[in-house]
Design an enzyme around this catalytic site. Structure first.
Site, PDB file in Angstrom:
ATOM      1  N   GLY A   1       2.537   1.876  10.866  1.00 26.02           N
ATOM      2  CA  GLY A   1       3.496   2.979  10.742  1.00 26.02           C
ATOM      3  C   GLY A   1       4.222   3.324  12.030  1.00 26.02           C
TER       4      GLY A   1
ATOM      5  CG  ASN B   1      -1.788   1.172   1.374  1.00 25.17           C
ATOM      6  OD1 ASN B   1      -1.828   2.034   0.488  1.00 25.17           O
ATOM      7  ND2 ASN B   1      -2.517   1.254   2.477  1.00 25.17           N
TER       8      ASN B   1
ATOM      9  CG  HIS C   1      -5.960   1.536   5.202  1.00 24.97           C
ATOM     10  ND1 HIS C   1      -5.482   2.466   6.103  1.00 24.97           N
ATOM     11  CD2 HIS C   1      -4.955   0.650   5.007  1.00 24.97           C
ATOM     12  CE1 HIS C   1      -4.235   2.147   6.425  1.00 24.97           C
ATOM     13  NE2 HIS C   1      -3.886   1.051   5.768  1.00 24.97           N
TER      14      HIS C   1
ATOM     15  CD  GLU D   1      -3.378  -2.833   7.130  1.00 25.09           C
ATOM     16  OE1 GLU D   1      -2.273  -3.082   6.638  1.00 25.09           O
ATOM     17  OE2 GLU D   1      -4.001  -1.788   6.909  1.00 25.09           O
TER      18      GLU D   1
ATOM     19  CD  GLU E   1      -2.830   5.072   6.908  1.00 22.67           C
ATOM     20  OE1 GLU E   1      -2.835   5.121   5.664  1.00 22.67           O
ATOM     21  OE2 GLU E   1      -1.888   4.575   7.556  1.00 22.67           O
TER      22      GLU E   1
ATOM     23  CE  LYS F   1      -0.161   2.794   4.947  1.00 16.34           C
ATOM     24  NZ  LYS F   1      -0.074   2.785   6.388  1.00 16.34           N
TER      25      LYS F   1
ATOM     26  CB  SER G   1       5.234  -2.320  12.178  1.00 13.93           C
ATOM     27  OG  SER G   1       4.888  -0.964  12.422  1.00 13.93           O
TER      28      SER G   1
HETATM   29  P1  13P Z   1       2.958   0.009   7.773  1.00 11.86           P
HETATM   30  O1  13P Z   1       3.518  -1.209   7.090  1.00 11.86           O
HETATM   31  O2  13P Z   1       3.676   1.267   7.405  1.00 11.86           O
HETATM   32  O3  13P Z   1       2.824  -0.196   9.237  1.00 11.86           O
HETATM   33  O4  13P Z   1       1.468   0.211   7.197  1.00 11.86           O
HETATM   34  C1  13P Z   1       0.599  -0.862   7.185  1.00 11.86           C
HETATM   35  C2  13P Z   1      -0.594  -0.486   6.414  1.00 11.86           C
HETATM   36  O5  13P Z   1      -1.364   0.371   6.820  1.00 11.86           O
HETATM   37  C3  13P Z   1      -0.814  -1.135   5.119  1.00 11.86           C
HETATM   38  O6  13P Z   1      -2.081  -0.866   4.611  1.00 11.86           O
END
Ligand code: 13P
Length: 235
Positions: free
Chosen positions: A165, A7, A90, A159, A92, A9, A195
């Site tokens: 992150g 992803n 997601h 997740e 976010e 982002k 992570s």
């Molecule tokens: P990270 O791997 O940066 O923790 O993000 C995970 C994520 O949100 C993938 O969609």
């Protein structure tokens, strides 16, 4: 088959996305045992030449073909590039962009109806995790309200928000207990995200109930992403 998804982002340009995709596609030419998905930014969707187990998906789109929805894209824009895979739910988008479960369920139903492969994300914030496994599962099950979990082209991604992150990966025990609980109710591929790193991806993907990984930060450098794919080889 292990599923590994990247992803992006809000990262990468059109130029660097193109380089990333051709680099990964080339590696995958000789690797048939892994299914790979990459979710670039909407501006970097394109007609990429792909001849491997690599699929390009959208991080988000509105539940419409076209219309007056400023800032959004719909299926008219996705169709231009043959995109048939989408990430929905997601954290976010839930927590930063304020998407409600109702909106998410509507989006899910729309893309399901069109036969998209849907990667559907669930996961609890820290304050819920701190209340224990029962509260965590209760929170996660709420994220299935309005979602048809029998849909054929559904992949789930657990997740935990506190692991995204932050560099703090969930422990094997955390992952196993949540995954086995979800798996006992929903028989779909279930990825772990939060992570995941070059060095822990193989160990995470070999846990019971883990069918692959959805990766942000550690996947954004193309050489690292290919190393991730090498590390899970043979699982
Ligand atoms: P990270 O791997 O940066 O923790 O993000 C995970 C994520 O949100 C993938 O969609």
């Amino acid at each position: 088959m292990v599923i590994i998804a990247s992803n992006f982002k809000t990262n990468h340009t059109r130029a660097s996305t193109k380089e990333f995709i051709s680099f990964v596609n080339e590696y995958l030419n000789n690797e048939k045992d892994v299914e790979v998905m990459v979710f670039p930014t909407a501006t970097s969707l394109d007609n990429y030449k792909i001849n491997s187990n690599l699929t390009i998906g959208a991080q988000n789109a509105y539940c419409v073909n076209s219309g007056s929805f400023t800032g959004e894209i719909g299926t008219q824009q996705l169709d231009e590039f043959g995109i048939k895979t989408i990430l929905i739910g997601h954290s976010e988008r839930r927590h930063i962009l304020g998407e409600s479960q109702e909106e998410i369920a509507k989006k899910y139903a729309f893309y399901k109806e069109l036969g998209y492969k849907i990667v559907y994300c669930i996961g609890e914030p820290l304050e819920v995790k701190e209340q224990g496994l029962e509260a965590t599962l209760e929170y996660i099950y709420e994220q299935f309200v309005g979602i048809d979990t029998t849909y054929a082209d559904l992949v789930l991604a657990y997740e935990p928000v506190w692991a995204i992150g932050t560099g703090v990966t969930a422990t094997n025990e955390d992952i196993k207990s949540v995954h086995s609980a979800i798996k006992s109710k929903i028989n779909k591929p279930l990825l772990y995200g939060g992570s995941v790193k070059v060095d822990n991806v193989a160990q995470i993907c070999s846990l019971d109930g883990v069918d692959g990984a959805l990766i942000g930060t550690a996947s954004w450098v193309k050489e690292d992403f290919v190393q991730i794919l090498k590390n899970i080889k043979g699982l």
